[in-house]
Design an enzyme around this catalytic site. Sequence first.
Site, mmCIF file in Angstrom:
data_model
loop_
_atom_site.group_PDB
_atom_site.id
_atom_site.type_symbol
_atom_site.label_atom_id
_atom_site.label_comp_id
_atom_site.label_asym_id
_atom_site.label_seq_id
_atom_site.Cartn_x
_atom_site.Cartn_y
_atom_site.Cartn_z
ATOM 1 N N GLY A 11 0.863 -1.099 -0.094
ATOM 2 C CA GLY A 11 0.018 0.156 -0.056
ATOM 3 C C GLY A 11 0.898 1.233 -0.032
ATOM 4 C CB THR A 36 -6.546 -1.336 -1.076
ATOM 5 O OG1 THR A 36 -6.009 -1.767 0.196
ATOM 6 C CG2 THR A 36 -8.216 -1.730 -0.660
ATOM 7 C CB SER A 76 -6.112 -1.197 7.725
ATOM 8 O OG SER A 76 -7.579 -0.444 7.747
ATOM 9 C CE LYS A 92 -12.682 -11.826 8.514
ATOM 10 N NZ LYS A 92 -13.129 -12.814 7.231
ATOM 11 C CB ALA A 115 -0.852 2.040 11.030
ATOM 12 C CE1 TYR A 146 -8.912 2.957 8.193
ATOM 13 C CE2 TYR A 146 -9.655 5.242 8.742
ATOM 14 C CZ TYR A 146 -8.664 4.240 8.557
ATOM 15 O OH TYR A 146 -7.207 4.733 8.520
ATOM 16 C CE1 TYR A 160 -1.532 -10.848 22.940
ATOM 17 C CE2 TYR A 160 -3.553 -9.692 22.638
ATOM 18 C CZ TYR A 160 -2.718 -10.992 22.556
ATOM 19 O OH TYR A 160 -3.459 -12.302 22.019
ATOM 20 C CB THR A 176 -0.084 10.838 5.084
ATOM 21 O OG1 THR A 176 -0.105 10.788 6.700
ATOM 22 C CG2 THR A 176 1.312 10.795 4.666
ATOM 23 N NE ARG A 187 -5.917 7.498 1.088
ATOM 24 C CZ ARG A 187 -5.092 6.616 1.388
ATOM 25 N NH1 ARG A 187 -4.668 6.725 2.659
ATOM 26 N NH2 ARG A 187 -4.662 5.843 0.609
#
Length: 325
Positions: A11, A36, A76, A92, A115, A146, A160, A176, A187
């Site tokens: 990505g 993607t 993602s 997921k 991220a 999202y 964790y 970004t 975007r």
Amino acid sequence: MKKTLITGAAGFLGSHLCDRFIAEGHHVIAMDNLITGDLKNIEHLFPLENFEFHHHDVSTFVHLGGELDYILHFASPASPIDYLKIPIETLKVGSLGTLNLLGLAKEKKARILVASTSEVYGDPLVHPQNEDYYGNVSPIGPRGVYDEAKRFMESITMAYHRHHGLDTRIVRIFNTYGSRMRLNDGRVVPAFMGQALRGEDLTVFGDGSQTRSFTYIDDQIEGIYRLLMSDYVEPINIGNPDETTILEFAQEIIKLTGTDQKIVYRPLPQDDPLQRQPDISRAKEVLGWEPQVHRSEGLKKAYDYFKSLSPEELSGNHRNFSAIK
């Protein structure tokens, strides 16, 4: 040689992270299911001995042999067009994918950076947004797939860390832009650039008074790298506080591209944030980081990249979701 796993590696952000960690002398294991992502973004790395690619969906399971030092979880969908088309996959990868990678980090005793996003703040009631703000998010709205995936990601990562003592980092990424963005991903920067290059009018949603703050890719990668190498475990905003309205930004793009397109207005999408500006005090204090690339400079670099795309890529129709099951 440190061994680093980067998910979402084909990505926009993931491919630039691969470049950075290769440059830092790491052995990079790139992983992506290519829903993607695009192999073109990392094909220049394939001949390297310290680079390997795994075509894999981290939402199912993740197994790697041998030692592992670092994990960067960037798998993602990140644009509204993508995550509205594949909402289940988005949820997921933020939940099951994160769980699988945290488990891998625990097994390998690796440091993991996840991220997150400025979208955890939703349509904010606090401006600018600092890391102590809990956000104003609709869990059942269309953008919730999202936003809530990322909020869960942060929660389970901290669980964790606290319960297992896992070495974790959380970056909250603000808008970004730069090379390797897809023109059809919805975007703001690639959308306006693509419309200008195709001779189309620029589409502004609402009246254009909503604000965004844009970070050039080189600054973003530097901030992420510094955070990973730091000892700080709480979330940190990495973004550019140079805020602008969408209308002003559209006018800036028209001036940059030398086109004479008009600006047309469309209804504002549901739950679209009206303000977005990071408070980067924590990044300055903890990481010694702040953006170095002025928007005018970064946009010129991005424009040069988009101008170099093929007619098929410029049309915005070169990607599809045929890999979705």
